[in-house]
Design an enzyme around this catalytic site. Structure first.
Site, PDB file in Angstrom:
ATOM      1  N   GLY A 133      -5.713  -0.940  -0.978  1.00 17.30           N
ATOM      2  CA  GLY A 133      -5.491   0.400  -0.425  1.00 17.30           C
ATOM      3  C   GLY A 133      -6.525   0.620   0.651  1.00 17.30           C
ATOM      4  O   GLY A 133      -7.627   1.092   0.381  1.00 17.30           O
ATOM      5  N   ARG A 171     -19.073  -2.993 -15.696  1.00 18.97           N
ATOM      6  CA  ARG A 171     -18.545  -4.225 -15.095  1.00 18.97           C
ATOM      7  C   ARG A 171     -17.485  -3.876 -14.063  1.00 18.97           C
ATOM      8  O   ARG A 171     -16.770  -2.889 -14.211  1.00 18.97           O
ATOM      9  CB  ARG A 171     -17.864  -5.108 -16.156  1.00 18.97           C
ATOM     10  CG  ARG A 171     -18.779  -5.601 -17.250  1.00 18.97           C
ATOM     11  CD  ARG A 171     -19.604  -6.797 -16.780  1.00 18.97           C
ATOM     12  NE  ARG A 171     -20.286  -7.436 -17.892  1.00 18.97           N
ATOM     13  CZ  ARG A 171     -21.435  -7.036 -18.419  1.00 18.97           C
ATOM     14  NH1 ARG A 171     -22.043  -5.964 -17.921  1.00 18.97           N
ATOM     15  NH2 ARG A 171     -21.983  -7.681 -19.423  1.00 18.97           N
ATOM     16  N   ASP A 174       0.810  -1.225   0.000  1.00 14.10           N
ATOM     17  CA  ASP A 174       0.000   0.000   0.000  1.00 14.10           C
ATOM     18  C   ASP A 174       0.846   1.279   0.000  1.00 14.10           C
ATOM     19  O   ASP A 174       0.329   2.368  -0.243  1.00 14.10           O
ATOM     20  CB  ASP A 174      -0.908   0.031   1.240  1.00 14.10           C
ATOM     21  CG  ASP A 174      -2.003  -1.023   1.182  1.00 14.10           C
ATOM     22  OD1 ASP A 174      -2.116  -1.698   0.150  1.00 14.10           O
ATOM     23  OD2 ASP A 174      -2.737  -1.167   2.173  1.00 14.10           O
ATOM     24  N   ARG A 197      -0.492  -8.917  -4.679  1.00 12.53           N
ATOM     25  CA  ARG A 197       0.524  -9.255  -3.670  1.00 12.53           C
ATOM     26  C   ARG A 197       1.377 -10.455  -4.063  1.00 12.53           C
ATOM     27  O   ARG A 197       2.330 -10.791  -3.355  1.00 12.53           O
ATOM     28  CB  ARG A 197      -0.152  -9.541  -2.325  1.00 12.53           C
ATOM     29  CG  ARG A 197      -0.618  -8.298  -1.664  1.00 12.53           C
ATOM     30  CD  ARG A 197      -0.736  -8.305  -0.170  1.00 12.53           C
ATOM     31  NE  ARG A 197      -0.955  -9.528   0.520  1.00 12.53           N
ATOM     32  CZ  ARG A 197      -1.788  -9.652   1.562  1.00 12.53           C
ATOM     33  NH1 ARG A 197      -2.509  -8.613   1.952  1.00 12.53           N
ATOM     34  NH2 ARG A 197      -1.907 -10.786   2.201  1.00 12.53           N
TER      35      ARG A 197
HETATM   36  O1  F6P Z   1      -2.046  -3.913   3.940  1.00  9.60           O
HETATM   37  C1  F6P Z   1      -1.933  -4.456   2.685  1.00  9.60           C
HETATM   38  C2  F6P Z   1      -3.237  -5.003   2.220  1.00  9.60           C
HETATM   39  O2  F6P Z   1      -2.950  -5.418   0.935  1.00  9.60           O
HETATM   40  C3  F6P Z   1      -4.447  -4.047   2.257  1.00  9.60           C
HETATM   41  O3  F6P Z   1      -4.515  -3.188   1.194  1.00  9.60           O
HETATM   42  C4  F6P Z   1      -5.581  -5.014   2.305  1.00  9.60           C
HETATM   43  O4  F6P Z   1      -6.741  -4.449   2.866  1.00  9.60           O
HETATM   44  C5  F6P Z   1      -5.057  -6.090   3.156  1.00  9.60           C
HETATM   45  O5  F6P Z   1      -3.665  -6.130   2.947  1.00  9.60           O
HETATM   46  C6  F6P Z   1      -5.673  -7.428   2.900  1.00  9.60           C
HETATM   47  O6  F6P Z   1      -4.968  -8.390   3.596  1.00  9.60           O
HETATM   48  P1  F6P Z   1      -5.479  -9.852   3.954  1.00  9.60           P
HETATM   49  O7  F6P Z   1      -6.438 -10.286   2.913  1.00  9.60           O
HETATM   50  O8  F6P Z   1      -4.219 -10.663   3.955  1.00  9.60           O
HETATM   51  O9  F6P Z   1      -6.091  -9.750   5.306  1.00  9.60           O
END
Ligand code: F6P
Length: 354
Positions: free
Chosen positions: A183, A272, A140, A281
């Site tokens: 985010g 959509r 983020d 990630r």
């Molecule tokens: O903090 C990074 C992040 O990618 C956030 O944007 C998102 O809300 C969160 O992690 C989601 O993480 P998880 O699905 O692992 O709980």
């Protein structure tokens, strides 16, 4: 002559993963080995310091091939036993247990790689006297104290690639395509990828949006011959006077679909939504993230070698420095509404729902 005691450094990864974690681990192991330290890789984040510590001794052979690998070979835990602030008088205090284990393991320093949550736990350890060094991580890019975190550049590339792909299909069908990106509190991924991908509207948590304004812009584009629109929306964005949308518990989700449905209703145009989610990630880090992660890992070891503790490794302008852990804790770095990126985007005609 007595034996020279083994000098040890510990390293752990904590919180959500980000591309470049393994590159940091590799840099830590290689740099520390070069300086004569043994490296203990603590498993599953801070959880590895609860009870009988679980860790592995790591040599350069163990980090071979790690540079391009996403995820973390050490495993990670999001908060786990450290979900809340420390309660010193509690029957079970995970913080003191972890700090005692750091001492028991004979660590000259423990490197904790993570975002704001991780660094707040690290700060508490430091206040309790443990020799800790934080390394900033989050896709983020919202960690305060540092200009950049690794993982962000890779996430940005994935999001920009998605926008490029959505453009052609949106144009072919005269549709509105909404891309929901990650985010939670900060719209850095949405803002950067929206500019890089030439989005028509960008919705971020820092600027609560009015969906009618976005819809009006979509119709205006239609009138001027652009029969499709691309909207990039951070998962934490929310309508003016409203609240962020959650799927369950504190798991964000749904704003992309909300915007898509509203736009379709108001404009009558087919719309959509694509939720990019954890694709942002995963996979190999970009060259920029590999380099930043490597610099961070090496700097963390050098800091410990130079008897520095209680600090965060940070990128400031071109330099890698250390800053007090406090600078990264208790709040996150958000997009300021008058940021030059916002002004630049507005100059390009990008709509922010205001
Ligand atoms: O903090 C990074 C992040 O990618 C956030 O944007 C998102 O809300 C969160 O992690 C989601 O993480 P998880 O699905 O692992 O709980």
């Amino acid at each position: 002559m007595g034996k020279t005691p083994i000098r040890r450094i510990g390293v752990l990864t904590s919180g959500g993963d980000a591309q470049g974690l393994n590159a940091v681990i590799r840099a830590v192991v290689k740099t520390a080995s070069g300086l004569g330290y043994e490296v203990l890789g603590i498993e599953d984040g801070f959880e590895g310091l609860i009870g009988e510590p679980h860790y592995r001794v790591m040599t350069s052979a163990d980090v071979r091939g790690l540079l391009p690998l996403g995820g973390t070979i050490l495993g990670t835990t999001n908060k786990g036993h450290f979900g809340g602030p420390r309660v010193p008088d509690a029957e079970f205090d995970p913080y003191s247990e972890a700090v005692q284990n750091i001492e028991r393991l004979g660590l000259k320093g423990l490197i904790t790689i993570g975002g704001e949550g991780t660094q707040s736990i690290t700060l508490e350890f430091s206040r309790m006297g443990a020799p800790v060094i934080g390394v900033p991580k989050t896709i983020d890019n919202d960690l305060a104290g540092t200009d950049r975190t690794f993982g962000f550049d890779t996430a940005l590339r994935v999001a920009t690639d998605a926008i490029d792909r959505l453009h052609t299909t949106a144009a072919s069908h005269d549709r509105v395509m909404v891309l929901e990106v990650m985010g939670r509190h900060a719209g850095w991924i949405a803002l950067h990828s929206g500019i890089a991908g030439g989005a028509d509207a960008i919705l971020i948590p820092e600027i609560p949006f009015d969906v009618n304004k976005v819809a009006a812009y979509v119709l205006e584009r239609d009138r001027t011959g652009s029969n499709f629109s691309i909207i990039v929306c951070a998962e934490g964005a929310f309508p003016k006077g409203g609240q962020p949308l959650y799927v369950t518990g504190n798991r964000l989700g749904g704003v992309g679909n909300f915007v898509s449905e509203q736009i379709e209703q108001i404009t009558g145009k087919e719309s959509r939504c694509v939720v990019l989610g954890h694709l942002q990630r995963g996979g190999p880090p970009t060259p920029a993230d590999r380099i930043l992660a490597t610099r961070f890992g090496a700097a963390a070891v050098n800091a410990i070698h130079n008897d520095i503790a209680g600090e965060l490794i940070a990128l400031r302008a071109q330099d890698i420095i250390t800053v007090p852990l406090e600078e990264a804790c208790g709040y996150v770095k958000v997009v300021r509404p008058h940021n030059d990126l916002i002004r630049t985007a507005r100059g390009m005609g990008v709509n922010f729902g205001i």
